[in-house]
Design an enzyme around this catalytic site. Sequence first.
Site: not given
Lengths: 324, 324
Positions: B201, B298
Amino acid sequence: MTTKVAILGFGTVGQGVYQILQNKQKQLTHLTGESVQLCGVLVQDKAKERILPESVLVTDQFDEILAQEPDVIFEAIVGEQPSFSYLTTAIDRRIHVITANKVMFAKHGTHLLDKAANRVGMGYEATTASGTPIIGTITKLLQVNSVTKIEAILNGTSNFILTSMQNEGKSLKTALKEAQDQGFAEADPTNDIEGYDAFYKLMILSQLIYKKQPNWGNVPCEGISNVTAEDLAFAKTNGQKIRHIAAIEEKNGELYAGIKPKALSPAHGLHSVDGVDNAIHIISDLAGPLTLRGPGAGKLSTASAMVEDFVHILQSYPVKLLQY
Amino acid sequence: MTTKVAILGFGTVGQGVYQILQNKQKQLTHLTGESVQLCGVLVQDKAKERILPESVLVTDQFDEILAQEPDVIFEAIVGEQPSFSYLTTAIDRRIHVITANKVMFAKHGTHLLDKAANRVGMGYEATTASGTPIIGTITKLLQVNSVTKIEAILNGTSNFILTSMQNEGKSLKTALKEAQDQGFAEADPTNDIEGYDAFYKLMILSQLIYKKQPNWGNVPCEGISNVTAEDLAFAKTNGQKIRHIAAIEEKNGELYAGIKPKALSPAHGLHSVDGVDNAIHIISDLAGPLTLRGPGAGKLSTASAMVEDFVHILQSYPVKLLQY
């Protein structure tokens, strides 16, 4: 091509805009394909000395600014009028407008946005939380998401005072004096410490999120002037901090809004926000709870929000609207 | 008009995208002027039962997806290949692509972005920090600002484990087991606890901010596997928390990046970030220090980032690229 811009109001924020337009010329051209030319600055006192190129008209007459035929106006004046009249006229003349004026925009934002719709760009990121991009986050990054609730620290001065009272045991009076000495509280601090400043910003967020505002008279608005050292000490013994919270949510089509000091536990997303920062906790249906935190005031920070709006408008609209 | 979309990979995230496309049909049409039609889903095992309308092609052959002539592809597969090949082909065919695949995008993002430039839209908000809109904040809201440094908590699993070890005195093993039971740590947790996930990331953020990446071999990458209860207890006595921090900055044209556990004092913007949240602290030249905090994982949160990208692409590009 050249984009002609004018700045209304040459106080701290107006000067910040000028400084960024000067220092970021190349980048602005790269981002927008246009070179930016400052054609006029509206001031209150023409006689005051200013470091501006001779080519820039400095005037106290708005008509003279209009005569320069600017493509975009940056408005950094304080108070409802004459700003509202100026921006109304500007939109009618098909000039894009970017404002930092929260009092004016809380009252007349709906009208101006309606007027501007499908005609000109209207930027107002700088009205709320300075350089913290809350308006852009909601309008551009959370378009599919429905925001259901926000809780926010929107007044940096109140937050500074509460932090300083709780951490250093200072009185409200002493903490306020320090805020004034450091230049981020006004000589008349009523708007900050009675909660009105946060109120205006909350109404702007309401308009943005729910496309409407609650009846102003029905919104409880309590500032920090009644917060005592005892309140803060008591909160501290519970591991809590008192923060000045503006909150709004919609339930069954009704808006519930309020502004008041509130004791927050460490688990609360705004508990850690100390000093002059602003922060907004956003609850939405898909992305999950988001928190944005950043400066709530400052010359370059507020001006940054305005120039970011400027770039976005130039990327979204044809610049030379008068020719249409 | 109808926009035809396909989803590659129908695990948690792919299903989340489908769910949002279904539930937000009206709003998507309102925002984009297009109605959205799912034309195909690429899966690994065709035999597995799925709740999809009969009109939707379910296939394990990418060619069959292409034969449907989708306008936009959502890619939610794990790992470098075959994702990279699929997206390369899609861009060549003038299909807009939206990815959540951090490993693939860290390695090949530059190549794909170059390929996509001025041809198709490329969305990758979901590769980093899930629904927390860090990519959009930097690309859309901080265009005039130069970002000079970022510090970030990019791995929710590590942050959950550290929080749980420090607050509740749990061992790394117990905390990891809990994270796995709650479904946000993988059966093989190596990528999370050895720091690789945060590394990928950070490389994506490097590409985004500085338009380049440091040489991967030169980036120190330390996970949380060696953090002991003693380290955490010691930090606690100093009022500090240990957090897994990924940081990058540019000095004199050189990039300095690193990933490691770090003791943070309460004044640090990331000190308060507990549990599975991600957070990014952004230092820029105008707006001032900003912090974004939100869910790092999520189903709906990650899918939300992808559908927000989808709307932005449809607002920015002509949809029917094949006709050009």
